[in-house]
Scaffold this motif. Structure first.
Motif, short mmCIF file in Angstrom:
data_model
loop_
_atom_site.label_atom_id
_atom_site.label_comp_id
_atom_site.label_asym_id
_atom_site.label_seq_id
_atom_site.Cartn_x
_atom_site.Cartn_y
_atom_site.Cartn_z
N CYS A 445 0.72 -1.11 -0.19
CA CYS A 445 -0.25 0.05 -0.16
C CYS A 445 0.88 1.59 0.32
N PRO A 446 0.56 2.04 -0.81
CA PRO A 446 1.08 3.51 -1.17
C PRO A 446 1.22 4.35 0.18
N THR A 453 -3.33 -7.27 0.90
CA THR A 453 -4.10 -8.15 0.61
C THR A 453 -4.76 -9.20 -0.39
N TYR A 454 -4.37 -9.76 -0.98
CA TYR A 454 -5.29 -10.07 -2.24
C TYR A 454 -7.04 -10.72 -1.76
N HIS A 455 -7.38 -10.37 -2.54
CA HIS A 455 -9.35 -10.56 -2.45
C HIS A 455 -9.63 -10.60 -4.12
N LYS A 456 -9.85 -12.44 -3.73
CA LYS A 456 -9.84 -12.98 -5.18
C LYS A 456 -11.77 -12.61 -5.52
N SER A 457 -12.24 -12.73 -4.78
CA SER A 457 -13.57 -12.79 -4.28
C SER A 457 -14.29 -11.65 -6.15
N LYS A 458 -13.01 -9.66 -5.41
CA LYS A 458 -13.77 -8.72 -5.71
C LYS A 458 -12.56 -8.71 -6.88
N ARG A 462 -6.22 -4.98 -1.04
CA ARG A 462 -6.98 -4.41 -0.19
C ARG A 462 -5.28 -4.08 0.71
N CYS A 463 -5.58 -2.91 1.56
CA CYS A 463 -5.06 -2.22 2.13
C CYS A 463 -5.45 -3.33 3.38
N HIS A 464 -5.61 -3.84 3.74
CA HIS A 464 -5.55 -3.92 5.81
C HIS A 464 -5.94 -3.16 6.68
N TYR A 465 -4.43 -2.37 6.89
CA TYR A 465 -5.04 -1.41 7.28
C TYR A 465 -5.74 -0.16 6.55
N CYS A 466 -5.49 1.11 6.07
CA CYS A 466 -6.47 1.51 5.45
C CYS A 466 -7.42 1.51 4.41
N GLY A 467 -7.77 0.28 4.19
CA GLY A 467 -9.06 0.12 4.17
C GLY A 467 -8.58 0.54 2.07
N MET A 468 -7.77 1.02 1.17
CA MET A 468 -7.49 1.38 0.64
C MET A 468 -7.65 0.10 -0.58
N ALA A 469 -8.54 -0.03 -2.07
CA ALA A 469 -8.22 -0.93 -2.45
C ALA A 469 -7.90 -0.58 -4.38
N ILE A 470 -7.24 -1.55 -4.77
CA ILE A 470 -6.90 -1.36 -6.37
C ILE A 470 -7.23 -2.64 -6.96
N SER A 471 -7.56 -2.76 -8.38
CA SER A 471 -7.70 -3.86 -8.72
C SER A 471 -6.33 -4.14 -9.35
N MET A 472 -6.23 -5.83 -9.44
CA MET A 472 -5.22 -6.62 -9.57
C MET A 472 -4.77 -6.53 -10.69
#
Ligand code: ADP
Ligand code: ZN
Length: 725
Positions: A445-446, A453-458, A462-472
């Motif tokens: 996470c920048p 962490t990779y979330h395959k279903s979506k 995703r960063c488990h600290y700040c919640g930021m998500a980017i597409s794989m």
């Protein structure tokens, strides 16, 4: 306290100024036409704004003040929302946690009652109907409606409407009257009475506490998993209620609240629930029920410890070893300590219950600070499960999955007999990180110093600290080759493997599948009703749950928690493994547990597999003594944060030197970087303080925090007895 007219009256109002880390109390004049009460919120003018604040004090005179005294604009609450006990509890909380008084009051209240919450605290109203005039001639249909009032004074309008529509005619004819009544949004059906005959062991425990309900004794109830601690709580609480008093029962997380709530509702009626699964409006309603004295029992997570009950007769903290009782934001309070203070105030007992008590709490029993109560046996014929260690350095894996042959075979075997299985993998998402096999970079996470962490279903990272998500990404952002590899497994991946390996129904329970309201309850009920064969989840499923048909518990990776850099890691691992093991074999059929591990020789894993709490306690105490850790030494941890790295590293060294000079008899360790170093672009350093006696520590820390309070570049947080060191 009602204010008399005549002469000027003033009050001190505590105001929250969000941009500063300061307590500000200002004196305001009370206009003659306004009644102000200590502990209620008032609206006051402050520079060019209108702010809400808490009234701390009402007085006739004012001292010399260097500002113009303005008048209160309005009162927000007609009744105080903080009573005498809570007002003083807030003061000691603020002292003990070196945090602002306002933050302590805010943390005690539901959102709708916090100052400046900016949420409209909407109260829900429902139409009710009552008979106001004796009817003369009635049609049959109308008679049906009137009959409903035989044993009731009032009935909800919509309920009558369901019978027939003549209710409207009766209202029009002035026989019935329709009016609005406050309604509560969180309502659960009450079930049939469900009472057990206590076992001898349970009786003994319950009797000891019942004989001491008028004392301030503190008990540690150490009862193995499935020994019936909950039944004991209920029996004791029943006695407390019979004596006209009230009870607080804390449970560690919502997963467990759901099940405990269902059990309590079978036996008690006047219950309020407070936990994060409720909406703000529901919490507000539950809170009002409590304040109005409409409930005897409050069941909830950490913040329920502040429930505004008047006449507390007992406080019980279930699964008291749980980390969740400590708040991780300022004020970093420990619900156990708040409970001790409230029990003292109400002169009532405290019960801490667990199958795997904290080393610290057990040590307090040895020092006679707590009294030890023991439940050695599971109820009925149930035995503790037999635990098999599956050494992954030697085992064969099935089809390259995370399942050893041993675990695989047992799952097939147990489900063939129509039994159910719980599987623990203490990590959510699909893989714990993504690494490029070419350049070796791990995607991070920048904003935070932590891998995605990779979330395959979506298909997102995703960063488990700040919640930021980017597409794989399709390729490595550093070297642009398409060689990204998933490392480490999470719940999503294990779910996928289960679906490949077995023809079984699996339900996943982790943070990602429980975001929707009521989802905990649904998963638990569905599993209980055997709609699924396997419950797969994170530590969320490890504590307290009671499913008699579960005969196998599998831990996919017992090591996940072992190597987190914390002195508590072995203890956490022992607790987690013992707790999740405790879900197996709670019914008639004996249970099994399989622990997959790469560290089969580690004492935490070995001793938990033998259900040897005392052995673990002794070994752990030995290590704690030689490494100067609690309970032999106290710890407090200072976290110093800033966006500006250079400024921060300078200040941190200054602070550290200052502490060393002011606290010569303390071990001051650091400064070191926190893990993770950066969260949300904020850099963090830590200083660890070890000591035998608290001495002047609190006042030194308070001075330090006060010194920086109006410095917007730096934040200091104090964490006593930290969880993550
Ligand atoms: P713990 O909280 O200690 O793990 P629980 O309170 O969940 O244990 O009890 C385990 C199971 O045993 C529950 O299903 C409960 O209903 C049952 N149980 C407890 N006490 C009794 C009793 N005295 N008689 C019959 N069943 C009991
Ligand atoms: Zn982040």
């Amino acid at each position: 306290m009602i204010i008399m007219i005549g002469g000027n009256m003033y009050c001190d109002v505590l105001i929250e100024l969000s941009s500063f880390n300061i307590d500000k109390t200002f004196t305001y004049k009370i206009p003659n036409n306004i009644n102000v009460l200590v502990g209620s919120r008032v609206l006051v003018p402050f520079s060019n704004q209108k702010l809400e604040g808490f009234v701390l004090n009402i007085k006739k005179d004012i001292e010399d003040i260097d500002y113009e005294v303005k008048e209160i604009i309005d009162v927000v609450d007609n009744e105080p929302i903080l009573n005498k006990e809570l007002l003083s509890l807030g003061r000691s909380l603020s002292e003990r946690t070196v945090s602002t008084l306002i933050s302590c009051y805010q943390v005690m209240l539901p959102k709708a009652l916090k100052a400046n919450h900016k949420v409209s605290n909407n109260i829900k109203y429902v139409d009710y109907v009552k008979v106001i005039n004796k009817p003369s001639k009635l049609t049959d249909k109308q008679q049906l409606i009137i009959n409903e009032f035989k044993n009731k004074d009032e009935i909800a309008y919509l309920d009558l409407k369901k019978i027939n529509s003549s209710v409207d005619t009766l209202i029009k004819n002035n026989i019935l009257e329709k009016y609005k009544k406050e309604a509560y949004r969180y309502n659960k059906e009450e079930n049939i009475e469900d009472k057990f005959i206590l076992t001898n062991e349970q009786k003994e425990v319950v009797n000891i506490v019942k004989e001491n309900l008028d004392t301030n004794k503190k008990y540690l109830l150490y009862g193995v998993t499935g020994s019936g601690k909950t039944i004991c709580y209920m029996d004791i609480i029943e006695e407390v209620i019979n004596r006209g008093k009230t009870a607080i029962l804390l449970v560690p997380e919502i997963t467990l609240t759901t099940q405990i709530e269902m059990r309590f509702r079978k036996r008690f009626k006047r219950i309020a629930i407070l936990h994060s699964g409720l909406s703000d409006s529901e919490k507000y309603d539950e809170y009002r029920k409590i304040k109005r004295g409409e409930v005897d029992i409050v069941i909830g997570a950490r913040s329920a410890i502040f429930a505004p009950l008047d006449n507390i007769g007992i406080i019980i903290i279930d699964e008291c070893h749980s980390d969740t009782y400590k708040q991780e934001n300022m004020p970093k309070y420990d619900a156990k300590e708040v409970a001790i203070e409230r029990c003292k105030y109400h002169n009532c007992p405290l019960i801490l219950g667990s199958a795997t008590p904290d080393i610290m709490d057990f040590a307090k029993c040895q020092k006679k600070i707590y009294e030890l109560l023991v439940l050695k046996n599971r109820v009925g014929n149930a035995k503790l499960p037999s635990v098999i260690i599956s050494d992954m350095t030697k085992e064969q894996r099935v089809n390259n999955t995370s399942f050893s042959e041993k675990l695989y075979n047992e799952i097939i075997n147990e489900t063939r007999h129509n039994h159910q299985v719980i599987l623990l993998i203490n990590r959510r998402g699909y893989s714990s990180s993504i690494m490029c096999e070419m350049c070796g970079n791990v995607l991070k996470c920048p904003h935070c110093d932590i891998s995605y962490t990779y979330h395959k279903s979506k298909d997102v990272l995703r960063c488990h600290y700040c919640g930021m998500a980017i597409s794989m990404p399709k390729e490595c952002p550093y070297c642009h080759t398409k060689t990204l590899k998933e490392l480490g497994s999470g719940t999503e991946k294990i779910e996928e493997e289960i679906k490949k390996l077995f023809n079984l129904r699996v339900v996943r329970m982790d943070l990602d599948t429980t975001t929707r309201k009521g989802s905990h309850e649904r998963i638990i009920n569905d599993f209980k009703n055997h709609k699924y064969d396997i419950l797969l989840g994170t530590q969320m499923i490890s504590k307290g749950l009671d499913f008699p048909n579960v005969t196998l518990v599998g831990v996919i990776n017992a090591d996940t928690s072992l190597f987190i850099p914390s002195y508590k890691s072995p203890e956490r691992t022992f607790q987690l493994l013992s707790q999740v093991s405790g879900r197996s074999g709670r019914g008639e059929v004996p249970g099994k547990v399989i622990l997959q591990t790469y560290n089969a020789d580690h004492y935490a894993i070995k001793l938990s597999s033998k259900n040897d709490y005392i052995g673990f306690y002794n070994e752990e105490m030995r290590l704690r003594l030689s490494n100067k850790y609690p309970p032999y030494f106290y710890l407090s941890y200072l976290i110093i944060k800033s966006k500006d790295y250079d400024y921060l590293s300078n200040e941190v060294n200054r602070i550290c030197n200052l502490l060393k000079s002011k606290l010569p008899n303390f071990d001051i360790l650091g400064p070191t970087v926190c893990t993770p170093f950066k969260i949300n672009n904020i850099c963090r350093f830590g200083i660890l303080i070890k000591y035998k006696n608290e001495d002047n520590l609190l006042s030194v820390l308070r001075d330090l925090v006060d010194h920086y309070k109006s410095n917007n570049k730096i934040r200091i947080e104090v964490d006593f007895n930290p969880n993550n060191i």
